[in-house]
Motif scaffolding. Structure first.
Motif, PDB file in Angstrom:
ATOM      1  N   THR A 137      -4.779 -18.367  -7.610  1.00  0.00           N
ATOM      2  CA  THR A 137      -4.084 -17.110  -7.341  1.00  0.00           C
ATOM      3  C   THR A 137      -5.043 -15.973  -7.673  1.00  0.00           C
ATOM      4  O   THR A 137      -5.544 -15.889  -8.793  1.00  0.00           O
ATOM      5  N   ALA A 138      -5.323 -15.132  -6.707  1.00  0.00           N
ATOM      6  CA  ALA A 138      -6.233 -13.995  -6.904  1.00  0.00           C
ATOM      7  C   ALA A 138      -5.495 -12.712  -6.565  1.00  0.00           C
ATOM      8  O   ALA A 138      -4.807 -12.636  -5.546  1.00  0.00           O
ATOM      9  N   ALA A 139      -5.628 -11.709  -7.433  1.00  0.00           N
ATOM     10  CA  ALA A 139      -4.905 -10.457  -7.229  1.00  0.00           C
ATOM     11  C   ALA A 139      -5.768  -9.278  -7.640  1.00  0.00           C
ATOM     12  O   ALA A 139      -6.648  -9.393  -8.506  1.00  0.00           O
ATOM     13  N   SER A 140      -5.508  -8.131  -7.001  1.00  0.00           N
ATOM     14  CA  SER A 140      -6.187  -6.898  -7.398  1.00  0.00           C
ATOM     15  C   SER A 140      -5.219  -5.736  -7.266  1.00  0.00           C
ATOM     16  O   SER A 140      -4.300  -5.749  -6.437  1.00  0.00           O
ATOM     17  N   PHE A 141      -5.447  -4.730  -8.100  1.00  0.00           N
ATOM     18  CA  PHE A 141      -4.660  -3.499  -8.040  1.00  0.00           C
ATOM     19  C   PHE A 141      -5.614  -2.330  -8.207  1.00  0.00           C
ATOM     20  O   PHE A 141      -6.458  -2.320  -9.112  1.00  0.00           O
ATOM     21  N   SER A 142      -5.499  -1.351  -7.325  1.00  0.00           N
ATOM     22  CA  SER A 142      -6.365  -0.179  -7.417  1.00  0.00           C
ATOM     23  C   SER A 142      -5.537   1.090  -7.309  1.00  0.00           C
ATOM     24  O   SER A 142      -4.500   1.124  -6.638  1.00  0.00           O
ATOM     25  N   ALA A 143      -5.995   2.107  -7.985  1.00  0.00           N
ATOM     26  CA  ALA A 143      -5.362   3.423  -7.948  1.00  0.00           C
ATOM     27  C   ALA A 143      -6.454   4.462  -7.762  1.00  0.00           C
ATOM     28  O   ALA A 143      -7.482   4.434  -8.457  1.00  0.00           O
ATOM     29  N   ALA A 144      -6.222   5.368  -6.823  1.00  0.00           N
ATOM     30  CA  ALA A 144      -7.218   6.402  -6.530  1.00  0.00           C
ATOM     31  C   ALA A 144      -6.538   7.766  -6.487  1.00  0.00           C
ATOM     32  O   ALA A 144      -5.530   7.945  -5.804  1.00  0.00           O
ATOM     33  N   PHE A 145      -7.109   8.694  -7.218  1.00  0.00           N
ATOM     34  CA  PHE A 145      -6.599  10.071  -7.259  1.00  0.00           C
ATOM     35  C   PHE A 145      -7.620  10.985  -6.605  1.00  0.00           C
ATOM     36  O   PHE A 145      -8.783  11.029  -7.015  1.00  0.00           O
ATOM     37  N   ALA A 146      -7.189  11.683  -5.557  1.00  0.00           N
ATOM     38  CA  ALA A 146      -8.063  12.609  -4.837  1.00  0.00           C
ATOM     39  C   ALA A 146      -7.649  14.034  -5.131  1.00  0.00           C
ATOM     40  O   ALA A 146      -6.470  14.384  -5.037  1.00  0.00           O
ATOM     41  N   ALA A 147      -8.616  14.865  -5.525  1.00  0.00           N
ATOM     42  CA  ALA A 147      -8.379  16.278  -5.807  1.00  0.00           C
ATOM     43  C   ALA A 147      -9.473  17.079  -5.116  1.00  0.00           C
ATOM     44  O   ALA A 147     -10.622  17.110  -5.582  1.00  0.00           O
ATOM     45  N   GLY A 148      -9.113  17.694  -3.996  1.00  0.00           N
ATOM     46  CA  GLY A 148     -10.118  18.421  -3.236  1.00  0.00           C
ATOM     47  C   GLY A 148     -11.200  17.476  -2.774  1.00  0.00           C
ATOM     48  O   GLY A 148     -10.912  16.428  -2.180  1.00  0.00           O
ATOM     49  N   PRO A 149     -12.461  17.791  -3.036  1.00  0.00           N
ATOM     50  CA  PRO A 149     -13.551  16.929  -2.577  1.00  0.00           C
ATOM     51  C   PRO A 149     -13.791  15.717  -3.472  1.00  0.00           C
ATOM     52  O   PRO A 149     -14.603  14.856  -3.135  1.00  0.00           O
ATOM     53  N   ASN A 165       0.843  -1.183   0.000  1.00  0.00           N
ATOM     54  CA  ASN A 165       0.000   0.000   0.000  1.00  0.00           C
ATOM     55  C   ASN A 165       0.884   1.241   0.000  1.00  0.00           C
ATOM     56  O   ASN A 165       1.801   1.349   0.811  1.00  0.00           O
ATOM     57  N   TYR A 166       0.578   2.161  -0.924  1.00  0.00           N
ATOM     58  CA  TYR A 166       1.398   3.367  -1.061  1.00  0.00           C
ATOM     59  C   TYR A 166       0.478   4.571  -1.173  1.00  0.00           C
ATOM     60  O   TYR A 166      -0.451   4.598  -1.995  1.00  0.00           O
ATOM     61  N   ALA A 167       0.706   5.582  -0.345  1.00  0.00           N
ATOM     62  CA  ALA A 167      -0.083   6.808  -0.368  1.00  0.00           C
ATOM     63  C   ALA A 167       0.857   7.984  -0.539  1.00  0.00           C
ATOM     64  O   ALA A 167       1.771   8.184   0.266  1.00  0.00           O
ATOM     65  N   LEU A 168       0.643   8.767  -1.588  1.00  0.00           N
ATOM     66  CA  LEU A 168       1.531   9.878  -1.925  1.00  0.00           C
ATOM     67  C   LEU A 168       0.749  11.182  -1.928  1.00  0.00           C
ATOM     68  O   LEU A 168      -0.271  11.318  -2.608  1.00  0.00           O
ATOM     69  N   SER A 169       1.228  12.152  -1.161  1.00  0.00           N
ATOM     70  CA  SER A 169       0.630  13.483  -1.175  1.00  0.00           C
ATOM     71  C   SER A 169       1.264  14.289  -2.297  1.00  0.00           C
ATOM     72  O   SER A 169       2.476  14.505  -2.315  1.00  0.00           O
ATOM     73  N   LEU A 170       0.430  14.731  -3.245  1.00  0.00           N
ATOM     74  CA  LEU A 170       0.923  15.494  -4.397  1.00  0.00           C
ATOM     75  C   LEU A 170       0.911  16.987  -4.128  1.00  0.00           C
ATOM     76  O   LEU A 170       1.732  17.729  -4.669  1.00  0.00           O
ATOM     77  N   SER A 171      -0.005  17.428  -3.293  1.00  0.00           N
ATOM     78  CA  SER A 171      -0.108  18.833  -2.893  1.00  0.00           C
ATOM     79  C   SER A 171      -1.029  18.890  -1.683  1.00  0.00           C
ATOM     80  O   SER A 171      -1.441  17.848  -1.159  1.00  0.00           O
ATOM     81  N   GLU A 172      -1.367  20.084  -1.237  1.00  0.00           N
ATOM     82  CA  GLU A 172      -2.255  20.211  -0.090  1.00  0.00           C
ATOM     83  C   GLU A 172      -3.644  19.646  -0.378  1.00  0.00           C
ATOM     84  O   GLU A 172      -4.350  19.231   0.543  1.00  0.00           O
ATOM     85  N   SER A 173      -4.033  19.616  -1.632  1.00  0.00           N
ATOM     86  CA  SER A 173      -5.385  19.179  -1.976  1.00  0.00           C
ATOM     87  C   SER A 173      -5.425  17.960  -2.884  1.00  0.00           C
ATOM     88  O   SER A 173      -6.506  17.525  -3.280  1.00  0.00           O
TER      89      SER A 173
END
Length: 441
Positions: free
Chosen positions: A272-284, A238-246
């Motif tokens: 073998t079961a696998a999943s990959f997800s990517a989420a981009f948050a911008a403000g709300p 699991n990786y969480a990266l802050s790109l800016s304040e928002s």
């Protein structure tokens, strides 16, 4: 089912793995204020409306549940001791014999819904430094064995559990369980097993942990043995990266490897079961995509907890499935199934309504092929060839932010599923849950 996989939920998953299943309010045995001074009593009131129609029949009921949890502190000294206890109960507000079968209200042998049901239990615990051993009625929350907490009354499992955070940056855990109670069962010696195989086991054992590589990244490794059924291994990055304040980016990878073991009472298992997800948050706003694949001629299976039918565990689902596309009505875990999800979330704080969040997601699964399962397998005949399914979920949740009703939450969930019979066929489900947590002391 009911797996929550929003970006915020992804971080909550990591926290759940890092957290023991029972709360210890002192961070270390040396900080203990004593058995009484560190004790806490809480009550969760939950009002639950359930309505489902479709190929699996019609179910509708309305219940009021109360969950009282007592968590003691630890006695002072090098080795501390304590106890935890719970009393859960629910009453029927509405329900009829021609609409039974939900996961929130049991029904009797004559087919009539129960007017009320409940269960109670407890556990003892001992702590040395930051290592705690518990025995009794517990609620483990690890990726290979997790009791459910999202319906009316929580599941519990009977056994022992060890949690340790003595290694800096790491949380280690192990468990041994022999029985449990389901969502609507009250007998504490209900059986454990595999939900889709429908076969019970005499014990489940697991060991593993999570290590924080940095403030942004964590890795988890777990292994479990369902005696004479299955060995299951799990890893997560699991990786969480802050790109800016928002703005932020969250990445989550899950991998399960399952093999038959011992007497292989469910037949051959090689998945073998696998999943990959990517989420981009911008403000709300949060935009997410997820890919999932099940590579094997059997479904990806996980724990059934609390079956009351000897040797039969089918349908008693737990929350022990940490794949991205496990949704409200389907886990998208059929043999050889591939699935893709798109999701959008909106936090209404920026629009002047703090506490209100909205979510919409759609998942499509395809290439299901269970035609290669042998006739001696517990999964024989459950799936066909070239089958598919899709599901759409909409939800709205409001949490009161201040005042006497602070933390009162109302959540509305509307779900639609369509697919071949093996996936459940056509289903429409509506749920309304009102919850109020009260910290008594």
């Amino acid at each position: 089912m009911n797996k929550n996989t929003s970006p915020r939920r992804l971080m909550a998953k990591v926290a759940l793995v890092l957290m023991p299943a029972s709360f210890s309010y002192a961070s270390d045995q040396s900080d203990s204020a004593g058995f009484v001074n560190d004790s806490h009593l809480s009550l969760l009131s939950r009002n639950y409306y359930w309505h489902q129609t479709g190929d699996l029949g019609a179910q509708r009921d309305w219940t009021q549940g109360e969950m009282l949890d007592f968590t003691s502190g630890f006695t002072q000294g090098i080795l501390g001791f304590g106890i935890d206890a719970f009393a859960y109960g629910a009453v029927k507000l509405d329900g009829s014999s021609n609409r039974t079968g939900s996961i929130t209200l049991p029904f009797r042998d004559d087919g009539r819904p129960a007017d009320s049901y409940g269960k109670a239990g407890g556990s003892i615990k001992a702590r040395l430094s930051n290592t705690t051993l518990r025995y009794g009625d517990l609620q483990p929350q690890v990726p290979v064995f997790a009791t459910g907490r999202f319906y009316q009354l929580n599941q519990t499992a009977v056994g022992w559990m060890l949690d340790s955070s003595d290694v800096e940056g790491a949380t280690l855990s192990a468990g041994h369980f022999t029985s449990g109670t389901g969502y609507i069962s009250t007998n504490r010696d209900g059986e454990l097993g595999l939900a889709f195989a429908g076969v019970s086991t005499s014990q489940v054992d697991y060991v593993g942990g999570t290590y924080a590589l940095s403030n942004q990244m964590s890795v988890s490794l777990y292994g479990a043995r369902y005696k004479d059924l299955m060995d299951q291994y799990y890893t997560n990055l699991n990786y969480a990266l802050s790109l800016s304040e928002s703005q932020s980016l969250s990445l989550d990878f899950n991998l399960y490897r399952s093999l038959d073991s011992g007497q292989a009472d469910a037949g051959s298992i090689n998945v073998t079961a696998a999943s990959f997800s990517a989420a981009f948050a911008a403000g709300p706003h949060t935009f997410a995509v997820a890919l999932q694949r099940n590579d094997g001629d059997q479904p990806h299976d996980y724990a059934a907890i609390g079956s009351t039918r000897p040797g039969v565990a089918a349908g008693v689902y737990s929350d022990g499935l940490y794949l991205a596309n496990a949704a409200e009505l389907s886990d998208f875990n059929a043999p050889n199934e591939q699935s893709v999800q798109v999701r959008y979330e909106l936090d209404m704080l920026s629009f002047g309504v703090p506490g209100l969040t909205l979510m919409a997601k759609h998942i499509r699964g395809y290439d299901i092929d269970g035609s290669h399962v042998g006739s001696d397998s517990a999964y024989f005949g459950l799936y066909g060839k070239s089958e598919k399914e899709w599901e759409t979920n909409l939800s709205a949740q409001y949490v009161v932010q201040s005042g006497p009703a602070k933390e009162l939450s109302t959540k509305f969930i509307q779900s639609w599923h369509s697919g071949d019979d093996s996936t459940g066929g056509d289903i429409t489900q509506t749920r309304l849950i009102i919850s109020y947590p009260l910290q008594i002391f």
